[in-house]
Each structure stands twice: as C-alpha cells, then as structure tokens.
Design a protein around this motif. Structure first.
Motif, PDB file in Angstrom:
ATOM      1  N   TRP A  99      77.566 -66.626  38.474  1.00 56.22           N
ATOM      2  CA  TRP A  99      76.994 -66.069  37.333  1.00 56.22           C
ATOM      3  C   TRP A  99      77.858 -66.280  35.873  1.00 56.22           C
ATOM      4  N   GLY A 100      79.130 -66.779  36.111  1.00 58.53           N
ATOM      5  CA  GLY A 100      79.980 -67.339  35.020  1.00 58.53           C
ATOM      6  C   GLY A 100      79.539 -68.644  34.372  1.00 58.53           C
ATOM      7  N   GLN A 101      78.829 -69.306  35.051  1.00 57.68           N
ATOM      8  CA  GLN A 101      78.306 -70.752  34.552  1.00 57.68           C
ATOM      9  C   GLN A 101      76.857 -70.882  34.211  1.00 57.68           C
ATOM     10  N   VAL A 102      75.928 -69.852  34.849  1.00 57.47           N
ATOM     11  CA  VAL A 102      74.815 -69.823  34.605  1.00 57.47           C
ATOM     12  C   VAL A 102      74.385 -68.221  34.373  1.00 57.47           C
ATOM     13  N   PHE A 103      73.659 -68.062  33.320  1.00 50.26           N
ATOM     14  CA  PHE A 103      73.421 -66.461  33.170  1.00 50.26           C
ATOM     15  C   PHE A 103      72.438 -65.856  34.252  1.00 50.26           C
ATOM     16  N   PRO A 104      72.626 -64.911  34.826  1.00 48.87           N
ATOM     17  CA  PRO A 104      71.972 -64.400  36.043  1.00 48.87           C
ATOM     18  C   PRO A 104      70.717 -63.466  35.671  1.00 48.87           C
ATOM     19  N   ARG A 105      69.974 -63.006  36.678  1.00 48.54           N
ATOM     20  CA  ARG A 105      68.755 -62.123  36.434  1.00 48.54           C
ATOM     21  C   ARG A 105      69.120 -61.223  35.438  1.00 48.54           C
ATOM     22  N   TRP A 106      70.191 -60.475  35.472  1.00 48.89           N
ATOM     23  CA  TRP A 106      70.415 -59.288  34.635  1.00 48.89           C
ATOM     24  C   TRP A 106      70.905 -59.557  33.337  1.00 48.89           C
ATOM     25  N   ALA A 107      70.797 -60.877  32.798  1.00 46.39           N
ATOM     26  CA  ALA A 107      70.987 -60.999  31.542  1.00 46.39           C
ATOM     27  C   ALA A 107      69.604 -61.415  30.628  1.00 46.39           C
ATOM     28  N   PRO A 108      69.177 -60.475  29.884  1.00 46.18           N
ATOM     29  CA  PRO A 108      67.619 -60.523  29.511  1.00 46.18           C
ATOM     30  C   PRO A 108      67.543 -61.699  28.640  1.00 46.18           C
ATOM     31  N   GLY A 109      66.681 -62.502  28.686  1.00 47.47           N
ATOM     32  CA  GLY A 109      66.454 -63.684  27.713  1.00 47.47           C
ATOM     33  C   GLY A 109      67.266 -64.913  27.898  1.00 47.47           C
ATOM     34  N   LEU A 110      68.147 -64.652  28.681  1.00 49.85           N
ATOM     35  CA  LEU A 110      68.979 -65.857  28.975  1.00 49.85           C
ATOM     36  C   LEU A 110      69.036 -66.420  30.335  1.00 49.85           C
ATOM     37  N   CYS A 111      68.574 -65.695  31.158  1.00 48.30           N
ATOM     38  CA  CYS A 111      68.380 -65.810  32.558  1.00 48.30           C
ATOM     39  C   CYS A 111      68.063 -67.324  32.936  1.00 48.30           C
ATOM     40  N   GLY A 112      69.092 -67.848  33.583  1.00 45.71           N
ATOM     41  CA  GLY A 112      68.866 -69.597  34.152  1.00 45.71           C
ATOM     42  C   GLY A 112      69.596 -70.599  33.127  1.00 45.71           C
ATOM     43  N   ARG A 113      69.953 -69.933  31.897  1.00 45.22           N
ATOM     44  CA  ARG A 113      70.455 -70.911  30.902  1.00 45.22           C
ATOM     45  C   ARG A 113      71.783 -71.109  31.255  1.00 45.22           C
ATOM     46  N   ARG A 114      72.616 -72.387  30.981  1.00 47.61           N
ATOM     47  CA  ARG A 114      73.834 -72.571  31.126  1.00 47.61           C
ATOM     48  C   ARG A 114      74.811 -71.767  30.183  1.00 47.61           C
ATOM     49  N   VAL A 115      75.797 -71.384  30.634  1.00 45.27           N
ATOM     50  CA  VAL A 115      76.906 -70.266  30.013  1.00 45.27           C
ATOM     51  C   VAL A 115      77.758 -71.380  29.110  1.00 45.27           C
ATOM     52  N   PRO A 116      77.783 -71.437  27.957  1.00 44.21           N
ATOM     53  CA  PRO A 116      78.754 -72.504  27.212  1.00 44.21           C
ATOM     54  C   PRO A 116      80.281 -72.163  27.625  1.00 44.21           C
ATOM     55  N   ARG A 117      80.772 -73.151  27.805  1.00 36.76           N
ATOM     56  CA  ARG A 117      82.100 -73.284  28.722  1.00 36.76           C
ATOM     57  C   ARG A 117      83.109 -72.682  27.768  1.00 36.76           C
ATOM     58  N   TRP A 118      83.009 -72.811  26.400  1.00 35.79           N
ATOM     59  CA  TRP A 118      83.835 -71.964  25.704  1.00 35.79           C
ATOM     60  C   TRP A 118      83.896 -70.451  25.473  1.00 35.79           C
ATOM     61  N   LEU A 119      82.641 -70.062  25.726  1.00 36.40           N
ATOM     62  CA  LEU A 119      82.332 -68.454  25.947  1.00 36.40           C
ATOM     63  C   LEU A 119      83.129 -67.907  26.763  1.00 36.40           C
ATOM     64  N   PRO A 120      83.531 -68.272  27.924  1.00 35.91           N
ATOM     65  CA  PRO A 120      84.634 -67.402  28.795  1.00 35.91           C
ATOM     66  C   PRO A 120      86.083 -67.798  28.721  1.00 35.91           C
ATOM     67  N   LEU A 121      86.022 -69.319  28.473  1.00 35.16           N
ATOM     68  CA  LEU A 121      87.373 -70.065  28.354  1.00 35.16           C
ATOM     69  C   LEU A 121      88.032 -69.357  27.012  1.00 35.16           C
ATOM     70  N   ALA A 122      87.549 -69.211  25.890  1.00 37.09           N
ATOM     71  CA  ALA A 122      88.331 -68.877  24.780  1.00 37.09           C
ATOM     72  C   ALA A 122      88.945 -67.757  24.993  1.00 37.09           C
ATOM     73  N   PRO A 123      88.315 -66.456  25.364  1.00 35.30           N
ATOM     74  CA  PRO A 123      88.997 -65.352  25.439  1.00 35.30           C
ATOM     75  C   PRO A 123      89.943 -65.256  26.636  1.00 35.30           C
ATOM     76  N   ALA A 124      89.686 -66.159  27.588  1.00 28.42           N
ATOM     77  CA  ALA A 124      90.446 -66.028  28.875  1.00 28.42           C
ATOM     78  C   ALA A 124      91.735 -66.941  28.409  1.00 28.42           C
ATOM     79  N   LEU A 125      91.726 -68.129  27.873  1.00 33.30           N
ATOM     80  CA  LEU A 125      92.950 -68.648  27.407  1.00 33.30           C
ATOM     81  C   LEU A 125      93.908 -67.845  26.716  1.00 33.30           C
ATOM     82  N   VAL A 126      93.355 -67.154  25.616  1.00 29.19           N
ATOM     83  CA  VAL A 126      94.004 -66.201  24.912  1.00 29.19           C
ATOM     84  C   VAL A 126      94.764 -65.088  25.711  1.00 29.19           C
ATOM     85  N   GLY A 127      93.779 -64.427  26.483  1.00 26.76           N
ATOM     86  CA  GLY A 127      94.519 -63.222  27.210  1.00 26.76           C
ATOM     87  C   GLY A 127      95.419 -63.877  28.105  1.00 26.76           C
TER      88      GLY A 127
END
Length: 305
Positions: free
Chosen positions: A210-238
């Motif tokens: 679910w970190g690569q494709v938005f899951p069912r519990w993400a209203p309006g986004l279910c099934g869409r690809r998660v942009p790579r930068w969305l988790p990677l940017a905070p993960a790299l900084v953290g």
C-alpha cells in the motif's frame, strides 16, 4: 531525473552566493561566521563540477563527494521542519535556509551523478519488502515503544525518572515551546508521540504494497500509484537525521554509563535519571532511524530505483 549538469551548476551558484553573503554579513553558519566561506567554496566547486559533467558526462562520479557533503550539511533539516510544524521558531533562520539548500543540492547531485542506461517505459508491480526488511521494520517500531510510553506518562501528568508532568511542562515552556505544543500537552497529547505514530506509518508504507498503490482506505485515491517522492523524501531526511543522531547518542551514553564522561543532567536531579531518559530516547531514534534507512533502500529498489 537530472540529465545534465546545468541544474547542479545553478544550485552551486546559489549555494556559493548564500555562503558568501552570510560570511560578508557576519552571519554564523555551523556556529561560526567565517564558515560561510566554506559553504561558498563548496558551492563554487560543485558548480565547476557541474560544468565539467555537462561537457563530459563520463565525469559524473566526481559529483558523488559533493552529494555526500551536501547530505551532511543538510543534517538538522528534520528538526527545523518539526519546529515549524508545531509553530515554534527554528534555532537559526540562516541555518534552516542552509539546511534546505543543502538537502536540495544532495538530491540534485545524487540524481546527476547516477549513470543511466537507455530509458525504458515500465511499471513496477506493487510488492512487499523481503522478510528481513520487514523484520527491521518491526524492530524500528518496537524501539519507539518505551519512548512513547515515557512521553505519554508525562503528558498525562505522571512521573518518570524523577520528573512529573507539571515539571516537564514547565521545562517545555522554559525551552521556548509554542502555544500549540503546550496546549496539546495539557490535553494529554505529546507532540513527539504524534510524530512517532506518523514515523511508524511511513516505515510500514515503505515495506508494504500500500506504499506503492493507494489502498481501499484512501478515499478518492484507491488504486492510484503513489508518487515515489511522496514517501522517499521524508524517509531520506528522517533516516539521514535520526540514524546518526541515535547511534551517536548511544555511543555518548555508553561512555557516560561507564564513567568515561559525565552526563549532562539538564533538568534532571541526578545523572542516573538523565541517563535513564537518554537511553530511552537514543535507542528509539537509533532503532527507528536504522530501520527507516533499510526500508528506504528496499523501497527505492523495489520501485525501480
């Protein structure tokens, strides 16, 4: 992706100008006004390397040392972001700007330094991380448990390591905590517990599909690809902030525990109480930071990096 050296050149010129401006104006960077010239020199050298790469792409590897230096110079960006999220002032505005510029430079330099083969249009199927990486995620999650318990005890007015909730609130206020932070504490909600929950959510998003494709519990986004930068940017900084901070903290506390160094007591009545709290925090940051670094690498590779 950065496909030429021009973005690197532009960043180097801006970074050099910022450092020179701070040095001329007597503004302290890294705790000393004259160190602005060091920033200026690093920016100018990176710009020159960008020109060289633009003329001869085979020289891309020369950008990696500059990428590493920029990543080190960006240390502290996470603390600046967290302070702003809770309405608090950063320790130093020029320092925060330097952290942001260095982080942007690290991304630009790293992207430009990578060797690329022929472009291929492909979609990577969502996948979960290997079992060893998920085990690291569990370790990082559990490392936060004592820290969350300690901060929650204080937030609810209880006592830990000789300090109760009221004394901790007074310590927060004395250290310049914002009204938002103090209000949350009065409601029994500690800001760092909220951040720990978000951090654990990010960690598991890096290792689960679910970190690569938005899951069912993400209203309006279910099934869409998660942009790579969305988790990677905070993960790299953290990861770049918390892992070295926690590991260095464990080393320092080990020396204090064995009597080689005297521990800084801060607001605690005794060194033993300061060590008790210090170990809880250092283990949490080191465990989570290392787990986040492992999960980030896995996510990067599994999503086509």
């Amino acid at each position: 992706m950065v496909r030429s050296g021009w973005p690197v050149v532009g960043w180097g010129v801006v970074y050099a100008g910022f450092g020179a401006g701070c040095a001329v104006g007597g503004v302290a960077l890294f705790g000393a006004p004259r160190l602005g010239w060091l920033v200026a020199g690093a920016g100018a050298a990176a710009a020159a390397a960008g020109v060289a790469v633009r003329r001869q792409p085979a020289w891309r590897p020369v950008l990696w040392p500059f990428c590493g230096l920029a990543a080190v110079a960006a240390w502290g960006l996470l603390m600046d972001v967290l302070a702003l999220l809770f309405g608090q002032a950063v320790d130093s505005v020029p320092g925060a700007v330097q952290h942001a510029l260095a982080a942007a430079g690290a991304l630009l330099l790293g992207s430009a330094a990578r060797r690329r083969g022929p472009a291929a249009a492909r979609t990577v199927a969502p996948s979960e991380a290997p079992a060893a990486v998920q085990l690291a995620a569990w370790a990082g999650t559990l490392a936060f448990a004592p820290y969350v318990a300690m901060k929650s005890i204080w937030a609810f007015g209880g006592s830990f390591a000789g300090i109760d909730g009221d004394e901790m609130d007074a310590m927060y206020a004395r250290d310049g905590a914002s009204g938002l932070w103090l209000t949350l504490e009065s409601w029994g909600i500690d800001g760092t517990v909220l951040l720990a929950a978000l951090g654990v959510f990010l960690l598991w998003g890096l290792v689960r599909p679910w970190g690569q494709v938005f899951p069912r519990w993400a209203p309006g986004l279910c099934g869409r690809r998660v942009p790579r930068w969305l988790p990677l940017a905070p993960a790299l900084v953290g990861a770049a902030t918390l892992a070295p901070y926690g590991v260095a903290g464990i080393g320092y506390l080990a020396l204090c525990t064995t009597g080689v160094l005297d521990v800084r007591r801060g607001g605690f009545a005794s060194g033993a109480e300061a060590l008790q709290v210090g170990w809880v925090g250092a283990v949490a940051f080191a465990g989570y930071g290392v787990a986040l670094a492992v999960a980030t690498r896995s996510y990067w590779r599994r999503t086509g990096g």
